[in-house]
Design an enzyme around this catalytic site. Structure first.
Site, PDB file in Angstrom:
ATOM      1  N   ARG A 150      20.038   2.314  17.456  1.00  0.00           N
ATOM      2  CA  ARG A 150      19.342   3.240  18.218  1.00  0.00           C
ATOM      3  C   ARG A 150      18.288   2.197  19.305  1.00  0.00           C
ATOM      4  O   ARG A 150      17.684   1.238  18.838  1.00  0.00           O
ATOM      5  CB  ARG A 150      18.181   3.959  17.666  1.00  0.00           C
ATOM      6  CG  ARG A 150      17.254   4.739  18.530  1.00  0.00           C
ATOM      7  CD  ARG A 150      16.336   6.024  17.636  1.00  0.00           C
ATOM      8  NE  ARG A 150      15.595   6.330  18.790  1.00  0.00           N
ATOM      9  CZ  ARG A 150      14.226   6.275  18.861  1.00  0.00           C
ATOM     10  NH1 ARG A 150      13.631   5.453  17.970  1.00  0.00           N
ATOM     11  NH2 ARG A 150      13.495   6.661  19.903  1.00  0.00           N
ATOM     12  N   HIS A 192      12.046   5.502  26.998  1.00  0.00           N
ATOM     13  CA  HIS A 192      10.948   4.851  25.827  1.00  0.00           C
ATOM     14  C   HIS A 192      10.077   4.365  26.971  1.00  0.00           C
ATOM     15  O   HIS A 192       9.840   3.236  26.594  1.00  0.00           O
ATOM     16  CB  HIS A 192      11.674   3.984  25.164  1.00  0.00           C
ATOM     17  CG  HIS A 192      10.983   3.657  23.638  1.00  0.00           C
ATOM     18  ND1 HIS A 192      11.549   3.966  22.441  1.00  0.00           N
ATOM     19  CD2 HIS A 192       9.777   3.408  23.526  1.00  0.00           C
ATOM     20  CE1 HIS A 192      10.614   3.638  21.491  1.00  0.00           C
ATOM     21  NE2 HIS A 192       9.424   3.213  22.248  1.00  0.00           N
ATOM     22  N   GLU A 217       9.060   9.785  21.621  1.00  0.00           N
ATOM     23  CA  GLU A 217       7.363  10.228  21.381  1.00  0.00           C
ATOM     24  C   GLU A 217       6.936  10.642  22.927  1.00  0.00           C
ATOM     25  O   GLU A 217       5.890   9.869  23.258  1.00  0.00           O
ATOM     26  CB  GLU A 217       6.919   9.085  20.833  1.00  0.00           C
ATOM     27  CG  GLU A 217       7.516   8.829  19.397  1.00  0.00           C
ATOM     28  CD  GLU A 217       6.842   7.210  18.758  1.00  0.00           C
ATOM     29  OE1 GLU A 217       5.800   6.686  19.494  1.00  0.00           O
ATOM     30  OE2 GLU A 217       7.058   6.990  17.683  1.00  0.00           O
ATOM     31  N   ASN A 256       9.773  10.513  14.141  1.00  0.00           N
ATOM     32  CA  ASN A 256       9.293   9.189  13.908  1.00  0.00           C
ATOM     33  C   ASN A 256       8.191   9.309  12.997  1.00  0.00           C
ATOM     34  O   ASN A 256       7.192  10.268  13.417  1.00  0.00           O
ATOM     35  CB  ASN A 256       8.766   8.591  15.194  1.00  0.00           C
ATOM     36  CG  ASN A 256      10.017   8.178  16.025  1.00  0.00           C
ATOM     37  OD1 ASN A 256      11.214   8.153  15.509  1.00  0.00           O
ATOM     38  ND2 ASN A 256       9.833   7.722  17.201  1.00  0.00           N
ATOM     39  N   TYR A 308       5.217   7.434  10.451  1.00  0.00           N
ATOM     40  CA  TYR A 308       4.506   6.011   9.871  1.00  0.00           C
ATOM     41  C   TYR A 308       3.094   6.642   9.199  1.00  0.00           C
ATOM     42  O   TYR A 308       3.095   6.087   8.076  1.00  0.00           O
ATOM     43  CB  TYR A 308       3.777   5.272  11.196  1.00  0.00           C
ATOM     44  CG  TYR A 308       4.966   4.590  12.041  1.00  0.00           C
ATOM     45  CD1 TYR A 308       5.515   3.518  11.543  1.00  0.00           C
ATOM     46  CD2 TYR A 308       5.626   5.354  13.085  1.00  0.00           C
ATOM     47  CE1 TYR A 308       6.607   2.902  12.537  1.00  0.00           C
ATOM     48  CE2 TYR A 308       6.641   4.928  13.871  1.00  0.00           C
ATOM     49  CZ  TYR A 308       7.174   3.655  13.474  1.00  0.00           C
ATOM     50  OH  TYR A 308       8.155   3.293  14.302  1.00  0.00           O
ATOM     51  N   GLU A 366      12.488   6.711  13.295  1.00  0.00           N
ATOM     52  CA  GLU A 366      11.596   5.388  13.388  1.00  0.00           C
ATOM     53  C   GLU A 366      10.913   5.740  11.992  1.00  0.00           C
ATOM     54  O   GLU A 366      10.265   6.601  11.592  1.00  0.00           O
ATOM     55  CB  GLU A 366      10.475   5.252  14.225  1.00  0.00           C
ATOM     56  CG  GLU A 366      11.145   4.815  15.801  1.00  0.00           C
ATOM     57  CD  GLU A 366      10.302   4.421  16.713  1.00  0.00           C
ATOM     58  OE1 GLU A 366       9.062   4.081  16.326  1.00  0.00           O
ATOM     59  OE2 GLU A 366      10.817   4.780  18.036  1.00  0.00           O
TER      60      GLU A 366
HETATM   61  O1  IFM Z   1       6.822   0.165  18.542  1.00  0.00           O
HETATM   62  C1  IFM Z   1       6.547   1.728  18.425  1.00  0.00           C
HETATM   63  C2  IFM Z   1       7.662   2.406  18.961  1.00  0.00           C
HETATM   64  O2  IFM Z   1       7.711   1.816  20.547  1.00  0.00           O
HETATM   65  C3  IFM Z   1       7.305   3.659  19.178  1.00  0.00           C
HETATM   66  N1  IFM Z   1       7.039   4.252  17.946  1.00  0.00           N
HETATM   67  C4  IFM Z   1       5.983   3.488  17.106  1.00  0.00           C
HETATM   68  C5  IFM Z   1       6.394   2.012  16.916  1.00  0.00           C
HETATM   69  C6  IFM Z   1       5.291   1.454  16.382  1.00  0.00           C
HETATM   70  O3  IFM Z   1       3.965   1.601  17.032  1.00  0.00           O
END
Ligand code: IFM
Length: 460
Positions: free
Chosen positions: A78, A122, A167, A292, A294, A363
């Site tokens: 990606r 992006h 995002e 995405n 985290y 992500e």
């Molecule tokens: O590095 C970023 C990415 O560009 C977009 N998503 C979160 C990642 C970590 O912060």
């Protein structure tokens, strides 16, 4: 409608990067300036005062990256296309040398048996479009659709899986409300207008790509589970959910912004901004959804908001949600983000129920300080391996619970330019020497390669 996503028989694997974070060469071959070139040049915006002008030098070291991807054995890669490389002023003239770089990238991937997955935006908006008002202006959405059609016309014979935005929440709210991302505004009304125009841009671009024959056009959202710490925090949590998740999912799934959201965000209730037909265009426009993930958002109220220390969990990014605090717990990554794989499992099951779309975890990954070294001098990163392992287990649990998750993408191939954090936060599977951009795989790279090898062997 047919789809070029993996069929989901087994989870497919990939890794990701984004143009401004890795390419460098920001003035080469006719590339125009983007809002991130402008923002990074402004004093005080980036922790280590750095920028993306060199980054990982992927523009120059493309073959190195391709070999690293081949060594990993990923099913797909990606990457994002830099709008200012393709259309240096954001509209009109197309720069063939910029497109030629993506030709080399895509051809190099295909030659190695790696499927390309292209993200069109992006965050690197061409500066002339920002000068004309940027995402708060409707015209930017129209220019984005034109640009998307240019890229698809050029690469669509070889790229089948497309994402419009990455995002958009960050582009809208970190960029225009919290002011910690480009273009660095602190104007909540502009943030809501930007959100609508990002969605409209997605809808217009998806329509153009579909007309041209594409059948796998998605959008990538950094959705988050929102967990109130106690009953008193329920209203604030609902506000966070509205501005973080429902602002995208409402139009995409129901063709509407919900009542609470419209109460929080006047522009989303303004028929001059949200014009007749906009929401109908966006509804049902995605063939797949990228998620995405985290960390979860634990929401609390009361007390002083001294900041949770978690990058991006910034209360000013949620205008109108009063008395809000973020309260991450337990183990944290270098970003200050709570490590909680259960959030990913819950999110995938919920999003599956809500959208019924095929999902890709586009992500997931972790920044750590990477100070431990193996005998050969390479980074020994057991924390990152544990993070990836535990989140992959969460994805498998979500699949067992019925979520239609086709693929998992580790963020990121290379240590790279981490936006406002500069080069101080390292998410990569591969370490980059800041002096000459030499690439050295970390233990996590070898672990991921082995896992992919085993997964492929089991199903062949
Ligand atoms: O590095 C970023 C990415 O560009 C977009 N998503 C979160 C990642 C970590 O912060």
């Amino acid at each position: 409608m047919s789809s070029h996503l993996p069929d989901g028989t087994r989870l497919a694997y990939g890794t990701a990067t984004a143009a401004y974070q890795v390419e460098g060469s920001t003035t080469a071959d006719g590339r125009g300036p983007s809002i991130w070139d402008t923002f990074t040049a402004r004093p005080g915006t980036i922790k280590d005062h750095s920028d993306g002008s060199v980054a990982c030098a992927s523009y120059l070291r493309l073959d190195d990256d391709l070999e690293l991807l081949a060594g990993l054995g990923v099913d797909f890669y990606r990457f994002s296309v830099a709008w200012p490389r393709v259309q240096p002023t954001g509209s009109g003239a197309v720069e063939p040398r910029g497109l030629a770089y993506y030709d080399r990238l895509v051809d190099g991937l295909l030659a190695r048996g790696v499927q390309p997955m292209a993200t069109l935006y992006h965050w690197d908006l061409p500066q002339p479009l920002e000068d004309a008002g940027g995402w708060p202006e409707r015209a930017t959405a129209e220019r984005f659709a034109d640009y998307a059609a240019v890229v698809h016309d050029h690469l669509g014979d070889r790229v089948q899986v497309w994402a419009t935005h990455n995002e958009p929440w960050c582009a809208a709210y970190l960029g225009h409300a919290a002011g910690v991302h480009a273009p660095g505004k602190r104007e909540p009304e502009a943030a809501h207008r930007a959100a609508h125009h990002l969605l409209l841009g997605h809808g217009l671009a998806a329509a153009r790509l579909h007309e041209a024959g594409a059948d796998t056009v998605g959008i990538v959202l950094n959705l988050t589970p929102v967990w109130p710490e106690r009953p008193e925090a329920a209203e604030a949590a609902d506000g966070v959910d509205a501005i973080h998740n429902r602002v995208w999912l409402g139009p995409l799934v129901d063709g509407a912004y919900d009542e609470r959201l419209r109460a929080l965000a006047a522009p989303l209730d303004d028929s001059e901004v949200v014009r007749d037909g906009d929401l109908a265009l966006v509804q049902g426009s995605a063939d797949w959804l990228g998620v995405n993930y985290y960390t979860p958002a634990r929401v609390d109220v009361g007390g002083d908001d001294t900041g949770s220390g978690a990058v991006g969990q910034d209360t000013s990014a949620y205008p109108g949600v009063t008395d809000l605090r973020f309260a991450p717990r337990g183990s944290r990554t270098a970003m200050g983000w709570e490590v909680e794989p259960r959030g990913l499992e819950e999110l995938l099951v919920d999003v599956h129920r809500r959208t019924d779309l095929p999902l890709v975890v586009t992500e997931n990954g972790a920044a750590y300080d990477d100070s431990a070294r193996a005998e050969d001098g390479s980074v020994d990163d057991p924390d990152r391996i544990a993070y990836l392992q535990d989140h992959l287990a969460a994805v498998e649990l979500a699949r067992s619970a019925g979520a239609d998750v086709r693929a998992y993408v580790a963020w990121t191939l290379l240590d790279n330019f981490e936006w406002a954090e500069g080069y101080t936060k390292k998410f990569g599977l591969v370490e980059i020497d800041p002096d000459d951009q030499h690439r050295t795989p970390k233990a996590s790279y070898r672990w991921y390669a082995e896992r992919l090898h085993d997964a492929t062997a089991r199903t062949s």
